[in-house]
Design a protein around this motif. Structure first.
Motif, PDB file in Angstrom:
ATOM      1  N   LYS A 185     -57.538   0.112   9.818  1.00 26.13           N
ATOM      2  CA  LYS A 185     -58.650   1.033  10.017  1.00 26.13           C
ATOM      3  C   LYS A 185     -58.146   2.461  10.144  1.00 26.13           C
ATOM      4  N   LYS A 186     -56.908   2.627  10.532  1.00 19.93           N
ATOM      5  CA  LYS A 186     -56.337   3.952  10.697  1.00 19.93           C
ATOM      6  C   LYS A 186     -55.860   4.488   9.358  1.00 19.93           C
ATOM      7  N   ASN A 187     -55.811   5.766   9.232  1.00 19.13           N
ATOM      8  CA  ASN A 187     -55.126   6.497   8.186  1.00 19.13           C
ATOM      9  C   ASN A 187     -54.869   5.698   6.912  1.00 19.13           C
ATOM     10  N   LYS A 205     -38.672   6.283   9.309  1.00 16.02           N
ATOM     11  CA  LYS A 205     -39.895   6.156   8.518  1.00 16.02           C
ATOM     12  C   LYS A 205     -41.078   6.365   9.463  1.00 16.02           C
ATOM     13  N   LEU A 206     -41.897   7.394   9.203  1.00 18.48           N
ATOM     14  CA  LEU A 206     -43.040   7.721  10.053  1.00 18.48           C
ATOM     15  C   LEU A 206     -44.341   7.556   9.277  1.00 18.48           C
ATOM     16  N   ARG A 207     -45.338   6.984   9.934  1.00 17.25           N
ATOM     17  CA  ARG A 207     -46.672   6.878   9.345  1.00 17.25           C
ATOM     18  C   ARG A 207     -47.326   8.256   9.396  1.00 17.25           C
ATOM     19  N   ARG A 208     -47.844   8.693   8.263  1.00 15.30           N
ATOM     20  CA  ARG A 208     -48.515   9.993   8.209  1.00 15.30           C
ATOM     21  C   ARG A 208     -49.832   9.948   8.962  1.00 15.30           C
ATOM     22  N   GLY A 209     -50.276  11.090   9.412  1.00 14.33           N
ATOM     23  CA  GLY A 209     -51.598  11.241   9.986  1.00 14.33           C
ATOM     24  C   GLY A 209     -52.369  12.229   9.136  1.00 14.33           C
ATOM     25  N   TYR A 210     -53.429  12.762   9.692  1.00 11.68           N
ATOM     26  CA  TYR A 210     -54.139  13.818   8.994  1.00 11.68           C
ATOM     27  C   TYR A 210     -54.543  14.904   9.975  1.00 11.68           C
ATOM     28  N   THR A 211     -54.720  16.090   9.431  1.00  9.87           N
ATOM     29  CA  THR A 211     -54.961  17.273  10.247  1.00  9.87           C
ATOM     30  C   THR A 211     -56.398  17.325  10.756  1.00  9.87           C
ATOM     31  N   THR A 212     -56.609  18.175  11.731  1.00  8.00           N
ATOM     32  CA  THR A 212     -57.955  18.413  12.241  1.00  8.00           C
ATOM     33  C   THR A 212     -58.833  18.965  11.118  1.00  8.00           C
ATOM     34  N   GLY A 213     -58.262  19.826  10.287  1.00  8.71           N
ATOM     35  CA  GLY A 213     -59.010  20.374   9.155  1.00  8.71           C
ATOM     36  C   GLY A 213     -59.427  19.310   8.156  1.00  8.71           C
ATOM     37  N   SER A 214     -58.553  18.338   7.906  1.00 11.99           N
ATOM     38  CA  SER A 214     -58.905  17.238   7.014  1.00 11.99           C
ATOM     39  C   SER A 214     -60.032  16.400   7.615  1.00 11.99           C
ATOM     40  N   CYS A 215     -59.992  16.208   8.932  1.00 10.69           N
ATOM     41  CA  CYS A 215     -61.068  15.473   9.608  1.00 10.69           C
ATOM     42  C   CYS A 215     -62.396  16.211   9.452  1.00 10.69           C
ATOM     43  N   ALA A 216     -62.360  17.533   9.632  1.00  3.61           N
ATOM     44  CA  ALA A 216     -63.581  18.334   9.500  1.00  3.61           C
ATOM     45  C   ALA A 216     -64.121  18.271   8.067  1.00  3.61           C
ATOM     46  N   ALA A 217     -63.222  18.346   7.086  1.00  2.07           N
ATOM     47  CA  ALA A 217     -63.649  18.287   5.682  1.00  2.07           C
ATOM     48  C   ALA A 217     -64.247  16.919   5.359  1.00  2.07           C
ATOM     49  N   ALA A 218     -63.635  15.852   5.861  1.00  2.00           N
ATOM     50  CA  ALA A 218     -64.162  14.498   5.624  1.00  2.00           C
ATOM     51  C   ALA A 218     -65.524  14.323   6.293  1.00  2.00           C
ATOM     52  N   ALA A 219     -65.655  14.810   7.524  1.00  4.29           N
ATOM     53  CA  ALA A 219     -66.943  14.720   8.224  1.00  4.29           C
ATOM     54  C   ALA A 219     -68.005  15.544   7.503  1.00  4.29           C
ATOM     55  N   ASP A 224     -56.467  10.866  13.480  1.00  6.15           N
ATOM     56  CA  ASP A 224     -55.294  10.002  13.590  1.00  6.15           C
ATOM     57  C   ASP A 224     -54.097  10.866  13.233  1.00  6.15           C
ATOM     58  N   SER A 225     -53.273  11.168  14.212  1.00  4.08           N
ATOM     59  CA  SER A 225     -52.129  12.053  13.982  1.00  4.08           C
ATOM     60  C   SER A 225     -50.913  11.323  13.419  1.00  4.08           C
ATOM     61  N   GLY A 226     -51.000  10.015  13.204  1.00  4.90           N
ATOM     62  CA  GLY A 226     -49.870   9.271  12.668  1.00  4.90           C
ATOM     63  C   GLY A 226     -48.818   9.028  13.744  1.00  4.90           C
ATOM     64  N   ASP A 227     -47.572   8.860  13.305  1.00  7.43           N
ATOM     65  CA  ASP A 227     -46.473   8.578  14.232  1.00  7.43           C
ATOM     66  C   ASP A 227     -45.904   9.835  14.882  1.00  7.43           C
ATOM     67  N   ASP A 228     -46.436  10.969  14.557  1.00 11.41           N
ATOM     68  CA  ASP A 228     -45.996  12.228  15.168  1.00 11.41           C
ATOM     69  C   ASP A 228     -47.221  12.863  15.829  1.00 11.41           C
ATOM     70  N   PRO A 229     -47.782  12.178  16.845  1.00 17.37           N
ATOM     71  CA  PRO A 229     -49.054  12.632  17.412  1.00 17.37           C
ATOM     72  C   PRO A 229     -48.917  13.962  18.162  1.00 17.37           C
TER      73      PRO A 229
END
Length: 169
Positions: free
Chosen positions: A5-7, A23-37, A85-90
C-alpha cells in the motif's frame, strides 16, 4: 500487504535507491503528495469516480502510483488527501496528511493558496515573495500540471478558473 500500500512505483527498479552499499526504499515529497491530491480532487470535482490511486510523473522522470487517502465532494468543490510516505529516509513530515481542495473561482487560471498548516514566507530570499504561502515553485508547477491534465480530459472545465487550497491539518 502493508508495504504494497505504501509508495508504489510503476517499475520495481524505481522503488529503491542505493546510497553506498545500502538499498533504501524511495519515498515521495510533500509536493508530490499535494500534486497527487490535487489530481484526485480535480477528478472528483469534474465528475469522475473517486480514485483509489493516481499516477504522477515527478520532475526526475519517475512515475509513481500514489494511494489516495480520502476524497470528499461538497456542493461546488472537492477535496482529496494523500498521506506522505518518506521511504527509508524519513523526515519529520513522514505520514502527514496533505489535503487539497478545489473549487471554481471567478479569477481565470489556477490560483494556489496555502490553508491550515501551511506556513507563510516571512523573510526575503526564498523562491516565493514575503507573505505568500510557503509552497515552492516546483510543487506549484506540479499541482497546476495535474489539474490541467484532468481539465484536458474534461473539455467543459477547460478555461474555468479554479481556486486550489493546500492544507496540512
Amino acid at each position: 500487504m502493508e508495504n504494497q500500500k505504501k509508495n508504489q512505483w510503476i517499475s520495481p527498479e524505481e522503488a529503491y535507491i542505493y546510497v553506498g552499499q545500502q538499498k533504501l526504499r524511495r519515498g515521495y515529497t510533500t509536493g508530490s503528495c499535494a500534486a497527487a491530491a490535487a489530481q484526485a480532487a480535480a477528478r472528483v470535482l469534474f465528475g469522475e469516480e473517486e480514485p483509489k490511486t493516481v499516477e504522477l510523473t515527478v520532475p526526475k522522470g519517475l512515475t509513481l502510483c500514489i494511494p489516495v487517502h480520502s476524497v470528499q465532494k461538497y456542493e461546488g468543490q472537492a477535496q482529496a488527501s494523500v498521506c506522505k510516505d518518506s521511504g527509508d529516509d524519513p523526515d519529520v513530515t513522514d505520514h502527514i496528511e496533505v489535503v487539497v481542495s478545489i473549487q471554481p473561482n471567478p479569477t481565470p487560471g489556477i490560483t494556489i493558496r496555502g490553508g491550515q498548516g501551511v506556513g507563510r514566507v516571512t523573510k526575503p530570499g526564498l523562491e516565493m515573495p514575503v507573505g505568500e504561502a510557503a509552497i515552492n515553485k516546483t510543487p506549484r508547477r506540479m499541482i497546476r500540471e495535474q489539474i490541467e491534465l484532468v481539465q484536458q480530459e474534461h473539455p467543459e472545465w477547460e478555461g474555468v478558473g479554479l481556486l486550489v487550497t493546500v492544507s496540512i491539518p
